[in-house]
Write a protein that holds these residues in place. Structure first.
Motif, PDB file in Angstrom:
ATOM      1  N   ARG A  41       8.088 -19.538   8.951  1.00  0.00           N
ATOM      2  CA  ARG A  41       8.431 -18.886  10.041  1.00  0.00           C
ATOM      3  C   ARG A  41       9.700 -17.691  10.022  1.00  0.00           C
ATOM      4  NH1 ARG A  41       7.850 -22.744  15.297  1.00  0.00           N
ATOM      5  NH2 ARG A  41       6.128 -23.479  15.655  1.00  0.00           N
ATOM      6  N   ALA A  42      10.377 -17.882   8.819  1.00  0.00           N
ATOM      7  CA  ALA A  42      12.038 -17.292   8.292  1.00  0.00           C
ATOM      8  C   ALA A  42      11.789 -16.528   7.040  1.00  0.00           C
ATOM      9  CB  ALA A  42      13.208 -18.647   7.708  1.00  0.00           C
ATOM     10  N   ASP A  43      10.178 -16.732   6.462  1.00  0.00           N
ATOM     11  CA  ASP A  43      10.209 -15.775   5.351  1.00  0.00           C
ATOM     12  C   ASP A  43       8.663 -15.123   5.385  1.00  0.00           C
ATOM     13  OD1 ASP A  43      10.417 -14.986   2.991  1.00  0.00           O
ATOM     14  OD2 ASP A  43      11.831 -16.382   2.305  1.00  0.00           O
ATOM     15  N   HIS A  44       8.654 -14.244   5.410  1.00  0.00           N
ATOM     16  CA  HIS A  44       7.165 -13.656   5.618  1.00  0.00           C
ATOM     17  C   HIS A  44       6.178 -13.342   4.088  1.00  0.00           C
ATOM     18  CE1 HIS A  44       9.621 -10.293   4.176  1.00  0.00           C
ATOM     19  NE2 HIS A  44       8.501  -9.460   3.899  1.00  0.00           N
ATOM     20  N   ARG A  45       7.140 -13.474   3.340  1.00  0.00           N
ATOM     21  CA  ARG A  45       6.421 -13.751   1.942  1.00  0.00           C
ATOM     22  C   ARG A  45       5.821 -14.827   1.964  1.00  0.00           C
ATOM     23  NH1 ARG A  45      11.748 -13.495  -1.716  1.00  0.00           N
ATOM     24  NH2 ARG A  45      12.495 -14.234  -0.161  1.00  0.00           N
ATOM     25  N   TRP A  46       5.927 -16.045   2.337  1.00  0.00           N
ATOM     26  CA  TRP A  46       6.025 -17.599   2.410  1.00  0.00           C
ATOM     27  C   TRP A  46       4.167 -17.194   3.528  1.00  0.00           C
ATOM     28  CZ3 TRP A  46       5.878 -21.688  -0.674  1.00  0.00           C
ATOM     29  CH2 TRP A  46       6.690 -21.805  -0.964  1.00  0.00           C
TER      30      TRP A  46
ATOM     31  N   LEU B 189      17.038 -16.902  -6.916  1.00  0.00           N
ATOM     32  CA  LEU B 189      16.611 -16.338  -7.197  1.00  0.00           C
ATOM     33  C   LEU B 189      16.139 -15.705  -6.390  1.00  0.00           C
ATOM     34  CD1 LEU B 189      16.807 -13.853  -9.908  1.00  0.00           C
ATOM     35  CD2 LEU B 189      15.003 -15.378  -9.981  1.00  0.00           C
ATOM     36  N   PHE B 190      15.683 -16.035  -5.300  1.00  0.00           N
ATOM     37  CA  PHE B 190      14.412 -14.675  -4.020  1.00  0.00           C
ATOM     38  C   PHE B 190      14.874 -15.182  -2.234  1.00  0.00           C
ATOM     39  CE2 PHE B 190      11.245 -15.969  -8.138  1.00  0.00           C
ATOM     40  CZ  PHE B 190      11.396 -14.310  -8.781  1.00  0.00           C
ATOM     41  N   ARG B 191      15.826 -15.393  -3.133  1.00  0.00           N
ATOM     42  CA  ARG B 191      16.554 -15.465  -1.265  1.00  0.00           C
ATOM     43  C   ARG B 191      15.609 -16.130  -0.509  1.00  0.00           C
ATOM     44  NH1 ARG B 191      19.359 -10.271   0.266  1.00  0.00           N
ATOM     45  NH2 ARG B 191      19.653 -11.666   2.132  1.00  0.00           N
ATOM     46  N   TRP B 192      14.597 -17.257  -0.655  1.00  0.00           N
ATOM     47  CA  TRP B 192      13.761 -18.215   0.104  1.00  0.00           C
ATOM     48  C   TRP B 192      14.209 -18.477   1.424  1.00  0.00           C
ATOM     49  CZ3 TRP B 192      10.761 -21.098  -4.188  1.00  0.00           C
ATOM     50  CH2 TRP B 192      10.391 -20.109  -5.211  1.00  0.00           C
ATOM     51  N   GLY B 193      13.908 -18.637   2.285  1.00  0.00           N
ATOM     52  CA  GLY B 193      14.037 -18.561   4.228  1.00  0.00           C
ATOM     53  C   GLY B 193      15.321 -17.428   4.250  1.00  0.00           C
ATOM     54  N   ASP B 194      15.233 -16.428   3.566  1.00  0.00           N
ATOM     55  CA  ASP B 194      16.567 -15.417   3.804  1.00  0.00           C
ATOM     56  C   ASP B 194      15.724 -14.306   3.376  1.00  0.00           C
ATOM     57  OD1 ASP B 194      18.408 -14.032   5.351  1.00  0.00           O
ATOM     58  OD2 ASP B 194      19.519 -14.787   4.324  1.00  0.00           O
ATOM     59  N   PRO B 195      15.119 -13.478   3.957  1.00  0.00           N
ATOM     60  CA  PRO B 195      14.596 -12.316   2.352  1.00  0.00           C
ATOM     61  C   PRO B 195      14.856 -11.194   2.866  1.00  0.00           C
ATOM     62  CG  PRO B 195      13.133 -12.576   4.388  1.00  0.00           C
ATOM     63  CD  PRO B 195      14.221 -14.173   4.604  1.00  0.00           C
ATOM     64  N   PRO B 196      15.501 -10.086   2.534  1.00  0.00           N
ATOM     65  CA  PRO B 196      16.653  -8.571   2.304  1.00  0.00           C
ATOM     66  C   PRO B 196      15.855  -8.180   3.586  1.00  0.00           C
ATOM     67  CG  PRO B 196      15.576  -8.621   0.527  1.00  0.00           C
ATOM     68  CD  PRO B 196      15.074 -10.283   1.268  1.00  0.00           C
TER      69      PRO B 196
ATOM     70  N   SER C 297      17.621 -21.874  16.021  1.00  0.00           N
ATOM     71  CA  SER C 297      17.182 -20.591  14.940  1.00  0.00           C
ATOM     72  C   SER C 297      16.494 -20.443  13.468  1.00  0.00           C
ATOM     73  CB  SER C 297      18.841 -20.284  14.966  1.00  0.00           C
ATOM     74  OG  SER C 297      18.810 -19.175  13.788  1.00  0.00           O
ATOM     75  N   ILE C 298      15.427 -19.816  14.085  1.00  0.00           N
ATOM     76  CA  ILE C 298      14.592 -19.357  12.561  1.00  0.00           C
ATOM     77  C   ILE C 298      15.437 -19.437  11.585  1.00  0.00           C
ATOM     78  CG2 ILE C 298      13.110 -17.799  11.609  1.00  0.00           C
ATOM     79  CD1 ILE C 298      12.104 -17.217  14.193  1.00  0.00           C
ATOM     80  N   ARG C 299      16.950 -19.258  11.912  1.00  0.00           N
ATOM     81  CA  ARG C 299      17.340 -18.477  10.373  1.00  0.00           C
ATOM     82  C   ARG C 299      18.263 -19.636   9.696  1.00  0.00           C
ATOM     83  NH1 ARG C 299      18.692 -13.574   8.846  1.00  0.00           N
ATOM     84  NH2 ARG C 299      20.682 -14.308   7.696  1.00  0.00           N
ATOM     85  N   LEU C 300      18.449 -20.685  10.576  1.00  0.00           N
ATOM     86  CA  LEU C 300      19.095 -21.925  10.059  1.00  0.00           C
ATOM     87  C   LEU C 300      20.257 -21.387   8.868  1.00  0.00           C
ATOM     88  CD1 LEU C 300      16.328 -24.462   9.294  1.00  0.00           C
ATOM     89  CD2 LEU C 300      17.441 -24.292  11.655  1.00  0.00           C
ATOM     90  N   PRO C 301      20.954 -20.822   9.333  1.00  0.00           N
ATOM     91  CA  PRO C 301      21.470 -20.431   8.358  1.00  0.00           C
ATOM     92  C   PRO C 301      22.962 -21.568   7.624  1.00  0.00           C
ATOM     93  CG  PRO C 301      22.749 -19.967  10.432  1.00  0.00           C
ATOM     94  CD  PRO C 301      21.116 -19.797  10.306  1.00  0.00           C
TER      95      PRO C 301
ATOM     96  N   ALA D 278      13.521  -8.681   6.062  1.00  0.00           N
ATOM     97  CA  ALA D 278      13.313  -9.749   7.013  1.00  0.00           C
ATOM     98  C   ALA D 278      12.144  -9.742   8.020  1.00  0.00           C
ATOM     99  CB  ALA D 278      13.508 -11.488   7.642  1.00  0.00           C
ATOM    100  N   ARG D 279      10.718 -10.541   8.557  1.00  0.00           N
ATOM    101  CA  ARG D 279       9.732 -10.364   9.625  1.00  0.00           C
ATOM    102  C   ARG D 279       9.596 -11.271  10.117  1.00  0.00           C
ATOM    103  NH1 ARG D 279       7.755  -6.212   5.607  1.00  0.00           N
ATOM    104  NH2 ARG D 279       5.609  -7.970   5.325  1.00  0.00           N
ATOM    105  N   ARG D 280      10.234 -11.800  10.580  1.00  0.00           N
ATOM    106  CA  ARG D 280      10.470 -13.251  11.468  1.00  0.00           C
ATOM    107  C   ARG D 280       9.374 -13.297  12.997  1.00  0.00           C
ATOM    108  NH1 ARG D 280      15.710 -12.522  10.038  1.00  0.00           N
ATOM    109  NH2 ARG D 280      16.257 -13.387   8.026  1.00  0.00           N
ATOM    110  N   VAL D 281       8.395 -14.651  12.336  1.00  0.00           N
ATOM    111  CA  VAL D 281       7.886 -14.436  13.806  1.00  0.00           C
ATOM    112  C   VAL D 281       7.932 -16.527  13.682  1.00  0.00           C
ATOM    113  CG1 VAL D 281       5.739 -15.319  13.907  1.00  0.00           C
ATOM    114  CG2 VAL D 281       5.603 -13.334  12.445  1.00  0.00           C
ATOM    115  N   ALA D 282       8.578 -16.551  14.652  1.00  0.00           N
ATOM    116  CA  ALA D 282       9.146 -17.432  15.918  1.00  0.00           C
ATOM    117  C   ALA D 282       8.014 -18.858  16.134  1.00  0.00           C
ATOM    118  CB  ALA D 282       9.785 -17.923  16.768  1.00  0.00           C
ATOM    119  N   ASN D 283       6.667 -18.141  16.073  1.00  0.00           N
ATOM    120  CA  ASN D 283       5.950 -19.017  16.734  1.00  0.00           C
ATOM    121  C   ASN D 283       4.863 -18.758  16.076  1.00  0.00           C
ATOM    122  OD1 ASN D 283       5.107 -16.619  16.786  1.00  0.00           O
ATOM    123  ND2 ASN D 283       3.979 -16.874  19.127  1.00  0.00           N
TER     124      ASN D 283
END
Length: 525
Positions: free
Chosen positions: A131-136, A48-55, A2-6, A57-62
């Motif tokens: 992949r999980a955080d479009h900001r990165w 603070l910035f919720r890296w890896g779990d943005p509010p 899973s991209i989210r890896l919760p 999210a626009r995830r791209v798996a590949n």
């Protein structure tokens, strides 16, 4: 996966924070305990910035991160920095050319595997984050430029390239004086040159290193001790230190920045005359003895090509041991080597022609050293990590060696040189070593050498003319190679220009580099 890896998000972010902290402390030469502070700061920002779990999210798996290659290059730098302290690109290139087989650093192979695995885990964590955080994904492209621009490994090459463009590349060549003897003594002395592996005079500071240098300090009371012998670039590893002190020039690797960069060496600095060449022309019989393999880093090749008729390394010397298995990972222990060197001196002293014996110890080789059995019996248990134990061992064995020769009358009409080959690379006392100015060990003993102290700003290239004048030879203008005799009023390049300006000139130099590696078949008509 899973991209989210919760369940694993914070493990991935925490690992990235550890990597960033370790990198920062390595680059800034801080204690690695500061890694924890960097980790906490990173995790605070991640929360603070919720890296890896943005509010939103626009995830791209590949998605394929652009930063993977620059990050891999950083891991190469970290491995080299952990091994050597200061990463010297010239040393890396030279050893790739001259050969790194038969070295005794097996523990660094294990470290290389660990660094490789750690780097792969980080690359996987970065891939997940992108992949999980479009900001990165947006931050990554400027991050790539940052990683490439500030990698110290690449930064050195960039500086070198800039220097080549800005300089004519012949500044050092114009200051190079081919070694020439204007006059020779009627009865030239024998010569014994003992290189002390990584045993720099910085260890003489009691406040930082206690009594680690005590025996060398006591030995120096009967000789002429030089202070202020700095280290230039391209003189900071064993072969480079030997060539600097014997040839009067830093060892600029053959073909650096050229197409032939990684071709195996067939010769070592064939274009210049060194101490061995000069002494062989004066009728000296020359011997080199070292406990390690002569195949490593072109050592045997250099000595055989520069006037030495006998070159003895691990494979030959171990057959002369009472116990051929009494070896460390590099080769012979120093008590064995110096016993064999004493036997060789007795043999050569009985002959009518002058001789030179050059030997190098191993005990203080980083990161922890290889103290001999004689030292362990005298100093007690070695914990396997304390480099100061090994430095003390080196000093005691060197003092015992010189005093033994003196008692046997083997130092009559003989000049003895005791010197470090270079400043130490990273070891267990590294933070204390880099806490202040550093200097190489250099001591002279012999007839006509008045005990005392000489304080001058110099480098290992000044050893060649100093040594020749101490032996009674006359040099035009007191110079040889890039060096000036420290027994004369001639000013050294370090006195005239300083260490860092000279290092800048070294990065730009091409003419002297060509001279070093010029063979008869490539000489200009």
């Amino acid at each position: 996966m899973s991209i989210r890896l919760p369940a694993r998000r914070w493990w991935a972010l925490g690992y990235l924070g550890l990597c960033i902290g370790y990198t920062a402390t390595t680059v800034l030469a801080l204690r690695h305990a500061w890694t924890l502070a960097a980790l906490l700061l990173w995790l605070g920002l991640a929360w603070l910035f919720r890296w890896g779990d943005p509010p939103h999210a626009r995830r791209v798996a590949n998605a394929r991160p652009w930063s993977l290659l620059p990050l891999a290059l950083w891991w190469i730098y970290l491995y080299l920095a952990d091994t050597f302290g200061k990463v010297d690109v010239g040393a890396v290139v030279f050893h790739l050319q001259a050969g790194i087989g038969e070295n005794g650093s097996g523990e660094r192979i294990i470290a290389a595997v660990v660094y490789t695995l750690a780097g792969l885990v980080m690359l996987a964590a970065v891939t997940w984050l992108v992949r999980a955080d479009h900001r990165w994904r947006l931050l990554e492209r400027p991050l790539v430029l940052f990683l490439l621009a500030f990698n110290p490994l690449l930064f050195g090459l960039t500086l070198q390239g800039a220097s080549i463009v800005a300089d004519d590349g012949a500044w050092l060549e114009r200051r190079y004086t081919p070694p020439r003897l204007a006059a020779s003594p009627a009865d030239p002395p024998d010569l014994i040159y003992l290189y002390l592996e990584s045993t720099e005079a910085t260890y003489a500071d009691r406040a930082r290193f206690g009594d680690a240098y005590a025996d060398l300090r006591a030995l120096g009371e009967s000789g002429l001790v030089f202070h202020g012998i700095r280290q230039l670039d391209n003189t900071g590893w064993t072969m480079a230190g030997m060539i600097a002190s014997q040839c009067g020039t830093p060892l600029m690797p053959a073909g650096l920045m050229h197409d032939s960069q990684f071709e195996p060496l067939e010769h070592v600095v064939p274009g210049i005359d060194c101490l061995g060449d000069l002494l062989a022309d004066q009728g000296y019989r020359l011997t080199f003895m070292g406990g390690a393999s002569n195949q490593f880093a072109g050592k045997g090749l250099y000595y055989r090509e520069h006037g030495f008729d006998t070159v003895l390394g691990r494979d030959t010397l171990r057959r002369r041991l009472a116990d051929p298995d009494y070896l460390n990972s590099w080769g012979l222990y120093d008590d064995s080597l110096l016993d064999l060197a004493t036997e060789r001196i007795r043999e050569m002293k009985a002959q009518p022609q002058p001789f030179g014996l050059f030997a190098i110890t191993l005990a203080a080789h980083p990161p922890y050293g290889h103290p001999a059995r004689a030292c362990r019996e005298r100093q007690g248990t070695f914990d396997g990590e304390d480099i100061l134990y090994s430095v003390k061992c080196t000093g005691w064995l060197a003092r015992r060696f010189v005093e033994r020769l003196r008692r046997e009358g083997l130092l009559d009409d003989t000049l003895v040189v005791v010197a470090s080959d270079h400043l130490s690379m990273k070891n267990s006392a590294w933070q204390s070593l880099i806490a202040g100015p550093r200097e190489n060990t250099l001591m002279l003993f012999g007839d006509g050498i008045r005990p005392g102290t000489v304080r001058r700003e110099a480098s290992m290239v000044d050893v060649l003319p100093t040594l020749l004048e101490a032996m009674g030879f006359t040099l035009p203008t007191h110079r040889a190679g890039l060096g000036a005799s420290l027994l004369s009023p001639a000013r050294t390049l370090v006195e005239r220009h300083g260490v860092e300006p000279l290092n800048e000139r070294l990065r730009a130099e091409r003419a002297l580099q060509r001279r070093l590696w010029q063979t008869p078949s490539t000489e200009s008509p």
